[in-house]
Design an enzyme around this catalytic site. Structure first.
Site, short mmCIF file in Angstrom:
data_model
loop_
_atom_site.label_atom_id
_atom_site.label_comp_id
_atom_site.label_asym_id
_atom_site.label_seq_id
_atom_site.Cartn_x
_atom_site.Cartn_y
_atom_site.Cartn_z
N GLY A 125 1.00 -1.22 0.01
CA GLY A 125 0.09 -0.01 -0.06
C GLY A 125 0.84 1.26 -0.13
N LYS A 137 4.60 -6.61 8.52
CA LYS A 137 4.18 -5.29 8.15
C LYS A 137 5.58 -4.45 8.14
CE LYS A 137 1.00 -1.63 8.54
NZ LYS A 137 -0.17 -0.89 9.21
N ASP A 193 -9.76 3.29 10.00
CA ASP A 193 -9.96 3.04 8.54
C ASP A 193 -10.76 1.95 8.44
OD1 ASP A 193 -9.72 3.23 5.61
OD2 ASP A 193 -7.85 2.18 5.84
#
Length: 296
Positions: free
Chosen positions: A21, A59, A188
């Site tokens: 992303g 991540k 989000d």
């Protein structure tokens, strides 16, 4: 109870890129490689999770070239650790089965429990595609055999109603309500950041049909707390719900018109006395959103 996990803490050819992303790459990391680096992970003490997992998720946040290197390093460390703290708080406060467990914090990398399943967006879009295909097939059959039209319409209705959207809405409302009850907002809330633990069924055309196993009910998992934070703010809780509402409207128009209403009813049940103020504020946030759409 803990188990020891061995894995390579640096990107290598064994790592598999799952997604990328604007802020980070997400890798699948094998745990069965030859390395001296290890860590431990908390597991359920039910006798079924004593074996170390085969994979972890990493991540990895990007360095931002437009920021001063020292500032970038400081911000990256802060955000990485903040996300880990939120996940650890969720686990401590009773949401251990709704978020991935934190394995190691090593900024700019955050190692998490690996959970295998489709995100909710993929699941809903696949179901919508299946319904479109059924409708198309029914129309073709009706043109060929008009006298079967009423039967086909009834079959289509039954097939569509077999998708329990009301149950899904309630599960989402429960999950978000529990999150807000421990004073955490996600930041989000979209179907891309929710995972379903499901059964995957292979087909002859190399695709996978995602099915819910009735004997092992699915559960929803919340992912990516990169924009989350701890807050008691009624405004921010309401905005969290508004973000989800807009995401559902834009991404999943096939959902029943009362889907969000069912979700909010269950949210109110979970939040009890705190719900009224948040839902009132949500209506104010909606009005501000509509005003911006009309007047910019």
């Amino acid at each position: 109870m803990t188990v020891q996990i061995v894995f390579d803490p640096s990107p290598s050819s064994d790592w598999t890129l799952l997604s990328q992303g604007a802020e980070a790459r997400v890798w699948r990391v094998p745990t069965n490689n030859d390395t001296n680096r290890s860590t431990t992970m908390e597991v359920d003490d039910d006798g079924s999770a004593l074996k170390p997992p085969s994979f972890l998720v990493c991540k990895e946040r990007f360095a931002k070239a437009y920021r001063h290197p020292d500032l970038d390093t400081k911000l990256t460390k802060s955000r990485c650790r903040s996300e880990a703290r939120l996940l650890e708080k969720c686990v401590k406060m009773g949401l251990s089965h709704q978020v991935p467990a934190v394995v190691r914090v090593d900024p700019p990398k955050l190692f998490l429990e690996y959970l295998d399943g489709p995100n909710l967006k993929t699941f809903l879009q696949q179901r919508a595609k299946q319904q479109q295909q059924k409708r198309k097939r029914h129309r073709q059959e009706e043109e060929e055999e008009p006298h079967h039209q009423q039967t086909e319409i009834m079959e289509e209705k039954d097939s569509f109603s077999s998708i329990d959207f009301d149950d899904l809405a309630k599960r989402m409302g429960q999950l978000i309500g529990k999150l807000h009850n421990i004073d955490i907002i996600h930041g989000d809330l979209t179907t891309s950041n929710m995972m379903m633990m499901t059964t995957r069924v292979p087909t002859n055309d190399n695709e996978e049909i995602i099915e819910i196993d009735d004997n092992q009910p699915y559960r929803l998992i919340l992912l990516d707390f990169g924009l989350g934070k701890s807050t008691t703010s009624v405004e921010e809780h309401a905005v969290d719900l508004y973000v989800l509402e807009r995401a559902l409207q834009s991404t999943h128009p096939e959902l029943p018109t009362d889907f969000m209403e069912s979700l909010l009813q269950e949210y109110a049940t979970i939040r009890e006395a705190k719900a009224r103020e948040v839902l009132q504020r949500l209506e104010e946030v909606r009005k501000r959103g509509r005003k911006r759409e009309c007047f910019g």
